[in-house]
Design an enzyme around this catalytic site. Structure first.
Site, PDB file in Angstrom:
ATOM      1  N   HIS A 185      -1.360   1.139  -9.794  1.00  0.00           N
ATOM      2  CA  HIS A 185      -2.533   2.099 -10.109  1.00  0.00           C
ATOM      3  C   HIS A 185      -3.893   1.216  -9.136  1.00  0.00           C
ATOM      4  O   HIS A 185      -5.259   1.311  -9.578  1.00  0.00           O
ATOM      5  CB  HIS A 185      -3.120   2.083 -10.450  1.00  0.00           C
ATOM      6  N   GLU A 205       4.121  -1.828 -14.413  1.00  0.00           N
ATOM      7  CA  GLU A 205       2.814  -1.921 -13.793  1.00  0.00           C
ATOM      8  C   GLU A 205       2.233  -1.011 -14.855  1.00  0.00           C
ATOM      9  O   GLU A 205       3.189  -0.002 -15.800  1.00  0.00           O
ATOM     10  CB  GLU A 205       2.339  -1.035 -12.185  1.00  0.00           C
ATOM     11  N   SER A 217       3.403   6.453 -11.614  1.00  0.00           N
ATOM     12  CA  SER A 217       2.271   6.682 -12.479  1.00  0.00           C
ATOM     13  C   SER A 217       4.244   7.051 -13.522  1.00  0.00           C
ATOM     14  O   SER A 217       5.220   7.074 -13.667  1.00  0.00           O
ATOM     15  CB  SER A 217       1.317   7.433 -11.727  1.00  0.00           C
TER      16      SER A 217
END
Length: 339
Positions: free
Chosen positions: A309, A240, A143
């Protein structure tokens, strides 16, 4: 003659790193052109926990202690791990100091970030990249941690790892890749679990080889134009995302395309776009956007890898040679990621 901005920024970043490392290279100890692999983890090692982005609480830290104790690892906490400064886990200088100190601390064998959120981009100018290179260690997270992984891989030339953070779900799938890559140093072939909720969707067929790089799409897009990104030629890019409308994904991919990044790639993997909604009508589906953006590149690509995630996560080494198979949805490591 007009200056090529991207070439200037890339050369600026490399020149800065070379300047930082000059005393060491003069002694014949290091070459800034060689990517270093960190030592592997062993039971009994000490790992450093830091919070370089969003706020964490004491309960999360204690849970992390227990999880790593089960792996036979001792824990050392960053001095500012429980600090709070607005929505950040402390002031920029303190969060950067914790990371710099963990790399310099000889008792710490790996650095595990507590969580993402936001804040890592803010500390990139405060990191001691020459110190980090002279003390290569495992650094892992995902992230917002993408900023640190890419910058340290590019500027310090060490392998970094996109994988679970300390507060992730350390289930068997996630743990298996973590241990095989970071403890035993295997060259694994990564593939989604057979019972995965992640749907594998091919975009363009074929195989490709290259250095693996990537991370969170919005974080990467926000780094474009900075001197903290790697050279992209013939790399395998993985991405992502979470909580973005499809048109925003389109916008960020277009940013990478217009910046000249996508056309340099050998292959592309889009892991998961978790909770990415269609938004207002009329709209495109996510797959339509990915096809529009990726198919003209003429490179192997697919959507739906265990990246992002989600509960089941690969541990992905940035800077290591891999071969991808877009027909099978596999990522095959061609070399170990640790020494």
């Amino acid at each position: 003659m007009p200056i090529n901005r991207r070439k200037f920024l890339t050369n600026f970043g490399l020149a800065t790193l070379a300047t930082q490392l000059q005393p060491l290279t003069a002694q014949g100890k290091l070459s800034p052109q060689v990517t270093l692999k960190p030592p592997r983890l062993q039971r009994g090692d000490t790992v450093g926990l830091i919070a370089p982005a969003g706020i964490v609480d004491a309960e999360d830290v204690e849970t992390a202690r227990r999880n790593f104790a089960d792996l036979g690892l001792k824990v050392k906490l960053g001095k500012h791990i429980l600090d709070r400064y607005g929505y950040l886990a402390g002031k920029d200088s303190d969060r950067a100091s914790d990371l710099n100190n963990m790399f310099a601390d000889k008792s710490v064998k790996a650095i595990i970030t507590m969580r993402g959120g936001w804040g890592c981009n803010r500390i990139l100018p405060l990191l001691n990249y020459s110190n980090i290179r002279t003390h290569p260690k495992i650094l892992i997270g995902y992230s917002d941690i993408t900023s640190l992984l890419l910058a340290i891989n590019a500027r310090s030339r060490i392998v970094t790892f996109h994988g679970p953070v300390a507060i992730s779900r350390w289930n068997q799938f996630t743990l298996d890749y973590f241990q095989r890559i970071l403890f035993t140093g295997e060259t694994v072939t990564m593939q989604n679990p057979t019972n995965s909720e992640v749907q594998f969707l091919p975009i363009a067929p074929g195989k490709a080889k290259g250095k693996l790089v990537g991370g969170n799409l919005s974080v990467l897009a926000a780094m474009v134009g900075s001197p903290y990104l790697p050279a992209w030629n013939q790399t395998i890019l993985f991405l992502e995302e979470i909580g973005e409308d499809v048109y925003r994904v389109d916008r960020m991919l277009t940013q990478l395309k217009n910046a000249g990044i996508l056309h340099r790639l050998a292959g592309l993997i889009f892991g998961q776009c978790t909770n990415c909604s269609l938004g207002d009508e009329p709209n495109f589906t996510l797959m339509q956007v990915l096809q529009d953006c990726i198919l003209p590149l003429g490179i192997p690509a697919w959507y739906g890898a265990a990246i992002g995630h989600i509960k089941d996560k690969f541990t992905l080494p940035l800077g290591v040679d891999v071969e991808i198979n877009a027909d099978a949805g596999t990522i095959k490591m061609l070399e170990p990621a640790v020494n």
